[in-house]
Design a protein around this motif. Sequence first.
Motif, PDB file in Angstrom:
ATOM      1  N   GLN A 120       0.838  -1.196   0.000  1.00  0.00           N
ATOM      2  CA  GLN A 120       0.000   0.000   0.000  1.00  0.00           C
ATOM      3  C   GLN A 120       0.872   1.244   0.000  1.00  0.00           C
ATOM      4  O   GLN A 120       1.687   1.436   0.900  1.00  0.00           O
ATOM      5  N   TRP A 121       0.676   2.115  -1.000  1.00  0.00           N
ATOM      6  CA  TRP A 121       1.357   3.393  -0.990  1.00  0.00           C
ATOM      7  C   TRP A 121       0.707   4.282   0.066  1.00  0.00           C
ATOM      8  O   TRP A 121      -0.516   4.372   0.170  1.00  0.00           O
ATOM      9  N   VAL A 122       1.531   4.943   0.880  1.00  0.00           N
ATOM     10  CA  VAL A 122       1.049   5.871   1.902  1.00  0.00           C
ATOM     11  C   VAL A 122       1.790   7.190   1.738  1.00  0.00           C
ATOM     12  O   VAL A 122       3.019   7.226   1.639  1.00  0.00           O
ATOM     13  N   PHE A 123       1.030   8.278   1.670  1.00  0.00           N
ATOM     14  CA  PHE A 123       1.587   9.618   1.517  1.00  0.00           C
ATOM     15  C   PHE A 123       1.654  10.255   2.896  1.00  0.00           C
ATOM     16  O   PHE A 123       0.650  10.325   3.602  1.00  0.00           O
ATOM     17  N   GLY A 124       2.847  10.701   3.284  1.00  0.00           N
ATOM     18  CA  GLY A 124       3.035  11.280   4.609  1.00  0.00           C
ATOM     19  C   GLY A 124       3.274  12.774   4.558  1.00  0.00           C
ATOM     20  O   GLY A 124       3.943  13.287   3.660  1.00  0.00           O
ATOM     21  N   ILE A 125       2.687  13.491   5.522  1.00  0.00           N
ATOM     22  CA  ILE A 125       2.846  14.942   5.636  1.00  0.00           C
ATOM     23  C   ILE A 125       3.195  15.253   7.094  1.00  0.00           C
ATOM     24  O   ILE A 125       2.478  14.854   8.009  1.00  0.00           O
ATOM     25  N   PRO A 139      -3.591   5.299  -4.034  1.00  0.00           N
ATOM     26  CA  PRO A 139      -3.480   4.196  -4.986  1.00  0.00           C
ATOM     27  C   PRO A 139      -2.149   4.177  -5.721  1.00  0.00           C
ATOM     28  O   PRO A 139      -1.704   3.130  -6.201  1.00  0.00           O
ATOM     29  N   ASP A 140      -1.511   5.349  -5.840  1.00  0.00           N
ATOM     30  CA  ASP A 140      -0.233   5.440  -6.542  1.00  0.00           C
ATOM     31  C   ASP A 140       0.434   6.746  -6.133  1.00  0.00           C
ATOM     32  O   ASP A 140      -0.103   7.502  -5.322  1.00  0.00           O
ATOM     33  N   ARG A 141       1.595   7.023  -6.681  1.00  0.00           N
ATOM     34  CA  ARG A 141       2.277   8.273  -6.354  1.00  0.00           C
ATOM     35  C   ARG A 141       2.431   9.158  -7.589  1.00  0.00           C
ATOM     36  O   ARG A 141       3.437   9.846  -7.758  1.00  0.00           O
ATOM     37  N   SER A 142       1.417   9.145  -8.414  1.00  0.00           N
ATOM     38  CA  SER A 142       1.406   9.984  -9.610  1.00  0.00           C
ATOM     39  C   SER A 142       1.200  11.442  -9.228  1.00  0.00           C
ATOM     40  O   SER A 142       0.707  11.764  -8.136  1.00  0.00           O
ATOM     41  N   ALA A 143       1.550  12.336 -10.157  1.00  0.00           N
ATOM     42  CA  ALA A 143       1.389  13.766  -9.906  1.00  0.00           C
ATOM     43  C   ALA A 143      -0.071  14.125  -9.643  1.00  0.00           C
ATOM     44  O   ALA A 143      -0.373  14.925  -8.758  1.00  0.00           O
ATOM     45  N   ALA A 144      -0.985  13.539 -10.406  1.00  0.00           N
ATOM     46  CA  ALA A 144      -2.413  13.855 -10.230  1.00  0.00           C
ATOM     47  C   ALA A 144      -2.899  13.454  -8.843  1.00  0.00           C
ATOM     48  O   ALA A 144      -3.636  14.203  -8.186  1.00  0.00           O
ATOM     49  N   THR A 145      -2.475  12.269  -8.380  1.00  0.00           N
ATOM     50  CA  THR A 145      -2.891  11.796  -7.059  1.00  0.00           C
ATOM     51  C   THR A 145      -2.317  12.677  -5.960  1.00  0.00           C
ATOM     52  O   THR A 145      -3.038  13.094  -5.036  1.00  0.00           O
TER      53      THR A 145
END
Length: 205
Positions: A120-125, A139-145
């Motif tokens: 699972q991709w997880v975006f951290g801030i 779902p992914d690390r694309s620019a749009a996402t």
Amino acid sequence: MYVGTFTDSKNNKKWRCRACKTTCSLCYESFLKGANLSLPSLMQFLYFGSEDIQSHAFLEKQLQWSPNTVVDWKNFMRDVCIEDLIINQEPIGGPGTVVEIDESKFGRRKYNHGRLPTGQWVFGIYEQGTDNVLMIPVPDRSAATLLLIIQRYVLPGTTIHSDEWAAYNVVPAAGCDHHTVNHSENFVDPIDGTHTQGIENAWGV
């Protein structure tokens, strides 16, 4: 409901309804529901954790728990905290603040060796100088996402530090300033000289 004394309860206390006489555990509908340990010892464990007292030897001695019990409960509480971070998400940052962003794939390696499998991709801030951390499954690390996530969770006017992953070029479109750091070369922002600790260290992983 009120707290009454009941000898058939592990902690000798239960919630009891004055009208229908129904009873339930003191931990009903909490993450401690079903725990096989006494409530006083669990409260001590939570207190030690809140004070960042993590020594296994100390916890085993003070709580009279086995080594396996200490490990199991520390892992369980880690899962509870991660779930809370994922569920309770409010925008962070704003003018005059700096946040660090990064993404990572969470998965399990076979026998803890080798490359990570599909996960699972997880975006951290992480907001510098605060305890504000967000973890958002993506779902992914694309620019749009990543643009949609930044627009939703980072307030306009924030200064964002990231690595040089190409997808982060969309940051200005979210109304934020963007500084990049090449972690293979340094851990200091080349523009303002501030130290960037990295989202990995902010999470303690």
